[in-house]
Design a protein around this motif. Structure first.
Motif, PDB file in Angstrom:
ATOM      1  N   SER A  27       0.854  -1.190   0.000  1.00  0.00           N
ATOM      2  CA  SER A  27       0.000   0.000   0.000  1.00  0.00           C
ATOM      3  C   SER A  27       0.884   1.231   0.000  1.00  0.00           C
ATOM      4  N   VAL A  28       0.302   2.364  -0.337  1.00  0.00           N
ATOM      5  CA  VAL A  28       1.030   3.638  -0.316  1.00  0.00           C
ATOM      6  C   VAL A  28       0.182   4.672   0.430  1.00  0.00           C
ATOM      7  N   THR A  37      -5.021   1.542   1.459  1.00  0.00           N
ATOM      8  CA  THR A  37      -5.657   0.258   1.141  1.00  0.00           C
ATOM      9  C   THR A  37      -4.623  -0.651   0.483  1.00  0.00           C
ATOM     10  N   ARG A  38      -4.513  -1.858   0.998  1.00  0.00           N
ATOM     11  CA  ARG A  38      -3.476  -2.773   0.493  1.00  0.00           C
ATOM     12  C   ARG A  38      -4.013  -3.671  -0.611  1.00  0.00           C
ATOM     13  N   ARG A  39      -3.092  -4.053  -1.476  1.00  0.00           N
ATOM     14  CA  ARG A  39      -3.367  -5.093  -2.479  1.00  0.00           C
ATOM     15  C   ARG A  39      -2.323  -6.186  -2.260  1.00  0.00           C
ATOM     16  N   GLU A  40      -2.798  -7.424  -2.299  1.00  0.00           N
ATOM     17  CA  GLU A  40      -1.931  -8.562  -1.999  1.00  0.00           C
ATOM     18  C   GLU A  40      -1.470  -9.221  -3.296  1.00  0.00           C
ATOM     19  N   ALA A  46      -9.699   5.715  -6.218  1.00  0.00           N
ATOM     20  CA  ALA A  46      -9.492   5.036  -4.938  1.00  0.00           C
ATOM     21  C   ALA A  46      -8.926   3.639  -5.196  1.00  0.00           C
ATOM     22  N   ILE A  47      -8.073   3.165  -4.288  1.00  0.00           N
ATOM     23  CA  ILE A  47      -7.540   1.807  -4.387  1.00  0.00           C
ATOM     24  C   ILE A  47      -8.543   0.838  -3.760  1.00  0.00           C
ATOM     25  N   GLN A  48      -8.879  -0.204  -4.491  1.00  0.00           N
ATOM     26  CA  GLN A  48      -9.776  -1.227  -3.976  1.00  0.00           C
ATOM     27  C   GLN A  48      -8.945  -2.405  -3.455  1.00  0.00           C
ATOM     28  N   GLN A  49      -9.279  -2.877  -2.258  1.00  0.00           N
ATOM     29  CA  GLN A  49      -8.572  -4.021  -1.696  1.00  0.00           C
ATOM     30  C   GLN A  49      -8.782  -5.224  -2.601  1.00  0.00           C
TER      31      GLN A  49
END
Length: 482
Positions: A205-206, A215-218, A248-251
């Motif tokens: 995430s940033v 919001t993190r992405r795995e 927006a970043i989506q998980q």
């Protein structure tokens, strides 16, 4: 602690989940074998297939591996831990749930320390829990259909979870390398990333400095350090670009495509509540006695971090050297044998990290297959130290030994005529001749130009066909030009 590195005004936050396949002969809850490469569905028994009436039985060796990891990482080893059912539907999960640990894992806390360049970093661990692996979906060569291979179902895993303590792809890769070194060093995992024995998931995430976590992405199933760095770097750039464009970043869970160098979304990311964890009624709590822990501790090898610290204290090595030399037990043993036999630990370190490592990489072999033994390297270092040969000549000797052109250091030295000139009178004549032939360099040196002196030393070495002792030549030149 140094300030976080910013990329385009954003701070990067990375955490890791690493699935470490344990080196046991059978699966975590059954007696089915775990060997890699068998024909599909030939290593799955009734327990792995979740047939009615079957019950899981805990594999003691898998627990032993967890204890070893906890001791190696300075973690708390829970005297009582609990297995849970992690519920989700996927074709390669025959039970419809995965047996894992949730609220009370077997290994809790701990740290992993490593170097990024010359800077020491420490990542905190949240936990490491035992669980079973799922099967594998096969999508190739099935005439448009998918197949299921359950050989891997039930293979024992330790999932090692970190705090979000890493701030760049360099740190993330250095952490993964160090963890890989630890689990292979203590013998709980073979570390084969291509076969899936060591698989990393990076949560990236940033955020703006001081802001809440983004919001993190795995990024799932990173099985090479090279691809790991590429995937994280791409994901960082992608997330920053999305935020800068007002999105927006989506998980989500994403995969990395090595062919395109890009990550792509696979599915929205679940939270723990989505898995409806509850204690597995078929498995009693796992109880580990203090006696079992202490028995395991007594048989643990010297750990790489402790060995590196000993190398610093015992041999006077820089921390960077000590950390590099403890990349594997074999490399550490090779260095120590060469250092003790030669009595010159720093030159031994330089040769192992330099010329030897270069040859191993070029020939794509491990240090166990090195064509110059530690004893030969020690003898070579001794001949440099006693002035028999120069460093340049030593590299020629090393070349000959590596290619099999000589059996001993002394034999190569004599066969190639590499012995340094020890006749002071002969060397004085060469120095006088060089001074007479290079009046321009002499004048420049007397005017304070050091490069001119180096040129004169080079001429002496050339005239002596490389047999002059460079230090002796320098001292004679300085005496003559004083």
């Amino acid at each position: 602690m140094s300030a976080p590195k910013l990329i385009q005004g954003y701070e990067v936050v990375i955490g890791f989940e690493t699935h470490t396949q344990l080196q046991t002969n059978s699966k975590i809850f059954s007696r089915a074998p775990t060997a890699f490469g068998a024909a599909p569905n030939t290593q799955a028994c009734a327990v792995d297939l979740a047939l009615p009436g079957t019950l899981p039985v805990m594999n003691r060796e898998a627990v032993q591996c967890a204890i070893k990891l906890g001791l190696a990482l300075g973690s708390h080893i829970a005297p009582r831990s609990v297995f849970a059912r992690k519920n989700y539907f996927y074709p390669d999960l025959p039970k419809g749930y995965q047996i894992s640990q949730f609220e009370i894992p077997v290994v809790q806390g701990g740290t992993v320390s490593f170097f990024v360049g010359d800077e020491k970093k420490t990542v905190r661990l949240v936990r490491a829990h035992l669980e079973e692996d799922a099967g594998k979906s096969l999508h190739e060569d099935y005439q448009g259909m998918s197949g299921i291979d359950l050989n891997r179902a039930g293979t024992p895993l330790l999932e090692i979870v970190t705090e979000p303590d890493m701030g760049s792809s360099d740190e993330a890769v250095a952490y993964a390398r160090e963890l890989h070194k630890i689990v292979t060093w203590i013998g709980i995992c073979d570390g084969n990333m291509q076969e899936g024995s060591f698989r990393c998931d990076a949560n990236v995430s940033v955020r703006k400095p001081g802001a809440p976590l983004g919001t993190r992405r795995e990024i799932k199933n990173l099985n090479s350090f090279k691809f790991m760095q590429q995937a994280i770097d791409f994901e960082i750039r992608w997330q920053i670009e999305q935020l800068q464009d007002g999105h927006a970043i989506q998980q989500a869970t994403v995969l990395f495509d090595p062919d395109t160098g890009e990550t792509r979304a696979m599915r929205t990311k679940e939270d723990s509540a989505d898995y409806r964890y509850f204690p597995d009624p078929d498995l009693p709590p796992l109880c580990i006695s203090e006696q079992w822990i202490e028995q395991t501790r007594a048989h643990m090898p010297e750990l790489p971090r402790a060995m590196a610290e000993r190398f610093v204290q015992q041999y006077g090595l820089p921390e960077y050297d000590a950390s590099t030399l403890t990349q594997s037990p074999a490399m550490a043993a090779y260095f120590e044998a060469a250092a003790q036999a030669s009595g010159q630990p720093k030159p031994a370190s330089n040769w192992v990290m330099g010329e030897l490592s270069k040859r191993l990489n070029a020939d794509e072999i491990g240090i166990e297959a090195a064509r110059v033994s530690a004893a030969q390297l020690a003898q070579l270092i001794g001949r440099i130290h006693d002035g028999t040969i120069s460093n340049a000549a030593a590299r020629q000797v090393f070349d000959a030994l590596w290619s099999g052109a000589g059996s001993t250091v002394d034999a190569v030295i004599e066969a190639k005529g590499l012995r340094q000139m020890n006749d002071t009178g002969a060397l004085e004549k060469i120095v006088d001749a060089v001074i007479a032939a290079n009046p321009g360099n002499v004048e420049q040196f007397k005017a304070g130009k050091d490069k001119a002196f180096n040129a004169l030393v080079g001429q002496v070495m050339k005239a002596s066909q490389g047999k002059a002792n460079p230090q002796q030549a320098s001292e004679l030149l300085k005496a003559r030009l004083a």
